[in-house]
Motif scaffolding. Structure first.
Motif, PDB file in Angstrom:
ATOM      1  N   UNK A   1      42.384  30.873  32.950  1.00 54.75           N
ATOM      2  CA  UNK A   1      43.551  30.731  32.091  1.00 54.75           C
ATOM      3  C   UNK A   1      44.494  29.651  32.588  1.00 54.75           C
ATOM      4  N   UNK A   2      45.123  28.973  31.627  1.00 54.72           N
ATOM      5  CA  UNK A   2      46.157  27.966  31.881  1.00 54.72           C
ATOM      6  C   UNK A   2      47.342  28.347  31.006  1.00 54.72           C
ATOM      7  N   UNK A   3      48.535  28.473  31.605  1.00 58.51           N
ATOM      8  CA  UNK A   3      49.691  28.992  30.872  1.00 58.51           C
ATOM      9  C   UNK A   3      50.845  28.007  30.870  1.00 58.51           C
ATOM     10  N   UNK A   4      51.567  27.989  29.783  1.00 60.78           N
ATOM     11  CA  UNK A   4      52.797  27.214  29.742  1.00 60.78           C
ATOM     12  C   UNK A   4      53.773  27.806  30.771  1.00 60.78           C
ATOM     13  N   UNK A   5      54.278  26.968  31.661  1.00 61.75           N
ATOM     14  CA  UNK A   5      55.142  27.454  32.730  1.00 61.75           C
ATOM     15  C   UNK A   5      56.400  28.109  32.181  1.00 61.75           C
ATOM     16  N   UNK A   6      56.961  27.551  31.112  1.00 63.60           N
ATOM     17  CA  UNK A   6      58.157  28.147  30.512  1.00 63.60           C
ATOM     18  C   UNK A   6      57.874  29.562  30.020  1.00 63.60           C
ATOM     19  N   UNK A   7      56.659  29.814  29.516  1.00 64.23           N
ATOM     20  CA  UNK A   7      56.279  31.155  29.074  1.00 64.23           C
ATOM     21  C   UNK A   7      56.209  32.107  30.264  1.00 64.23           C
ATOM     22  N   UNK A   8      55.607  31.643  31.358  1.00 63.99           N
ATOM     23  CA  UNK A   8      55.490  32.473  32.562  1.00 63.99           C
ATOM     24  C   UNK A   8      56.877  32.905  33.038  1.00 63.99           C
ATOM     25  N   UNK A   9      57.801  31.967  33.050  1.00 60.69           N
ATOM     26  CA  UNK A   9      59.149  32.274  33.528  1.00 60.69           C
ATOM     27  C   UNK A   9      59.905  33.154  32.535  1.00 60.69           C
ATOM     28  N   UNK A  10      59.805  32.838  31.252  1.00 61.57           N
ATOM     29  CA  UNK A  10      60.531  33.602  30.242  1.00 61.57           C
ATOM     30  C   UNK A  10      60.044  35.048  30.172  1.00 61.57           C
ATOM     31  N   UNK A  11      58.727  35.230  30.274  1.00 58.52           N
ATOM     32  CA  UNK A  11      58.150  36.576  30.169  1.00 58.52           C
ATOM     33  C   UNK A  11      58.156  37.311  31.497  1.00 58.52           C
ATOM     34  N   UNK A  12      58.557  36.631  32.576  1.00 58.65           N
ATOM     35  CA  UNK A  12      58.562  37.270  33.888  1.00 58.65           C
ATOM     36  C   UNK A  12      57.180  37.667  34.360  1.00 58.65           C
ATOM     37  N   UNK A  13      56.168  36.824  34.058  1.00 58.78           N
ATOM     38  CA  UNK A  13      54.795  37.161  34.421  1.00 58.78           C
ATOM     39  C   UNK A  13      54.613  37.051  35.934  1.00 58.78           C
ATOM     40  N   UNK A  14      54.159  38.129  36.536  1.00 57.91           N
ATOM     41  CA  UNK A  14      53.882  38.185  37.964  1.00 57.91           C
ATOM     42  C   UNK A  14      52.682  39.087  38.197  1.00 57.91           C
ATOM     43  N   UNK A  15      52.079  38.942  39.364  1.00 58.44           N
ATOM     44  CA  UNK A  15      50.975  39.826  39.756  1.00 58.44           C
ATOM     45  C   UNK A  15      51.549  41.055  40.450  1.00 58.44           C
ATOM     46  N   UNK A  16      50.945  42.229  40.262  1.00 59.66           N
ATOM     47  CA  UNK A  16      51.453  43.461  40.887  1.00 59.66           C
ATOM     48  C   UNK A  16      51.153  43.460  42.384  1.00 59.66           C
ATOM     49  N   UNK A  17      52.171  43.381  43.187  1.00 59.30           N
ATOM     50  CA  UNK A  17      51.988  43.247  44.623  1.00 59.30           C
ATOM     51  C   UNK A  17      51.400  44.522  45.234  1.00 59.30           C
ATOM     52  N   UNK A  18      50.691  44.339  46.333  1.00 62.30           N
ATOM     53  CA  UNK A  18      50.122  45.441  47.130  1.00 62.30           C
ATOM     54  C   UNK A  18      48.980  46.165  46.445  1.00 62.30           C
ATOM     55  N   UNK A  19      48.393  45.572  45.410  1.00 66.03           N
ATOM     56  CA  UNK A  19      47.258  46.204  44.734  1.00 66.03           C
ATOM     57  C   UNK A  19      46.141  45.180  44.512  1.00 66.03           C
TER      58      UNK A  19
ATOM     59  N   UNK B   1      44.330  41.167  38.455  1.00 61.70           N
ATOM     60  CA  UNK B   1      44.137  40.215  37.359  1.00 61.70           C
ATOM     61  C   UNK B   1      44.237  40.861  35.987  1.00 61.70           C
ATOM     62  N   UNK B   2      43.809  42.128  35.842  1.00 64.87           N
ATOM     63  CA  UNK B   2      43.850  42.748  34.514  1.00 64.87           C
ATOM     64  C   UNK B   2      45.295  42.951  34.066  1.00 64.87           C
ATOM     65  N   UNK B   3      46.187  43.231  34.987  1.00 61.91           N
ATOM     66  CA  UNK B   3      47.609  43.375  34.658  1.00 61.91           C
ATOM     67  C   UNK B   3      48.172  42.035  34.197  1.00 61.91           C
ATOM     68  N   UNK B   4      47.950  40.983  34.970  1.00 68.06           N
ATOM     69  CA  UNK B   4      48.483  39.662  34.629  1.00 68.06           C
ATOM     70  C   UNK B   4      47.889  39.163  33.318  1.00 68.06           C
ATOM     71  N   UNK B   5      46.585  39.338  33.154  1.00 71.38           N
ATOM     72  CA  UNK B   5      45.902  38.864  31.947  1.00 71.38           C
ATOM     73  C   UNK B   5      46.458  39.538  30.697  1.00 71.38           C
ATOM     74  N   UNK B   6      46.655  40.840  30.761  1.00 67.34           N
ATOM     75  CA  UNK B   6      47.140  41.581  29.593  1.00 67.34           C
ATOM     76  C   UNK B   6      48.468  41.044  29.098  1.00 67.34           C
ATOM     77  N   UNK B   7      49.365  40.739  30.014  1.00 70.98           N
ATOM     78  CA  UNK B   7      50.699  40.327  29.581  1.00 70.98           C
ATOM     79  C   UNK B   7      50.800  38.825  29.345  1.00 70.98           C
TER      80      UNK B   7
END
Length: 327
Positions: free
Chosen positions: A170-188, A192-198
């Motif tokens: 996947x390649x994402x618009x950086x503004x979308x990543x920041x606006x949607x607060x996309x992050x990976x769930x730490x300590x787990x 990838x399934x969490x990040x991909x879904x959102x």
């Protein structure tokens, strides 16, 4: 500002990391930023990373925090209009960024999903796991982007959810990543399934790259989540719970087929984990799945009887859930 930023994380990968690094630095399209995050490696890997000299390269170091924490740290330093990932297990053909940039110029997507190649232990090359999904997408839409809110795009958006949740695809618009607060769930693990879904849920416009843009390598002597049978497998339970709880707040939750696609994305991994976890943990794993099913929104369990092409995993998930609930 560069057009593309690429993030690679490394933890004690040693010389094997150079395959990934070289594949990025040798791209024919050169307008990119490359971020390598060293997640607390021993000196062999740390010194190797620090020895790489390229003006497009930014090296970040941190105490060991896991792959999610390392990716999130990289996201904080992204300068490109779009961002992608390439793990130390992966490589890209040297034309990949050019193909991505051309698709960006042509379709202005929020998210690009691409096919991949799997390199097995003995070097055999095969299409990545989600080839059937991409085939269904191309039958559904050809080369046009899926635009959220249009009736014709609904089926493609559901299929996009069922694409393998791999970071390099996947390649994402950086503004979308920041606006949607996309992050990976730490300590787990199974992050990838969490990040991909959102990423799919947040995107208003999704494009699909039909040519494979990455290769994933299975390696002898390397610890990979796909070859583990330990209690690491249990991590898919809390990650699934987080994913389903957050998705229940998204607009797409009210589309029964999209909701089923999200459940199927998670439970496909749960089913695989139960089959491959060591016998010592199997009973505890089944108990954890039973508890999970009691905590999620009941609407998730109302799966459709008939599903479109490309979504054939849903009946298998339905059978598995029925078996678990009546065990």
């Amino acid at each position: 500002m560069p057009k593309i930023s690429c993030i690679t994380t490394t933890y004690n990968d040693g010389p094997a990391l150079l395959t990934s690094v070289t594949s990025v630095l040798n791209q024919t399209f050169e307008d990119f930023q490359y971020i390598i995050v060293d997640d607390g490696s021993l000196p062999e890997t740390r010194d190797l990373v620090l020895s790489i000299k390229d003006p497009r390269l930014l090296v970040l170091t941190q105490a060991n925090d896991g792959i999610s924490g390392a990716r999130n740290k990289g996201l904080e330093q992204v300068k490109g209009d779009y961002v992608c990932f390439l793990d130390a297990d992966d490589a890209r053909p040297n034309w990949a960024f050019r193909a991505i940039a051309d698709l960006i110029d042509a379709q202005d997507p929020d998210l690009i999903l691409s096919r991949g190649i799997l390199s097995e232990l003995r070097g055999d090359l095969t299409p990545f796991y989600d080839t059937r999904i991409f085939d269904a997408i191309e039958v559904e839409m050809g080369q046009t982007p899926a635009v959220f809110g249009t009736e014709s795009a609904q089926g493609r958006l559901r299929l996009a959810q069922l694409v393998e949740p791999q970071s390099a695809n996947k390649v994402m618009r950086t503004a979308l990543v920041k606006h949607a607060g996309l992050r990976f769930p730490n300590s787990h693990f199974f992050e990838d399934v969490y990040f991909h879904t959102f990423a799919v849920a947040a995107a208003q416009r999704i494009s699909f790259l039909s040519d494979p843009s990455f290769t994933y390598f299975r390696r002898y002597g390397r610890v990979q989540i796909t070859s583990s049978t330990s209690d690491i497998r249990m991590d898919i339970i809390p990650v699934t719970k987080m994913t389903l709880e957050r998705f229940a707040l998204c607009a797409q939750f009210h589309d029964p087929l999209h909701r089923a696609a999200v459940l199927a994305s998670c439970f496909k991994i749960i089913m695989w984990c139960e089959q491959s976890v060591s016998y010592h943990y199997r009973h505890q794993f089944r108990q954890a799945v039973q508890a999970l099913l009691m905590m999620i929104d009941p609407l998730y369990l109302h799966l459709p009887d008939k599903v479109p092409a490309g979504m054939e995993i849903i009946p298998s998930v339905q059978r598995y859930i029925t078996e678990v609930r009546h065990a």
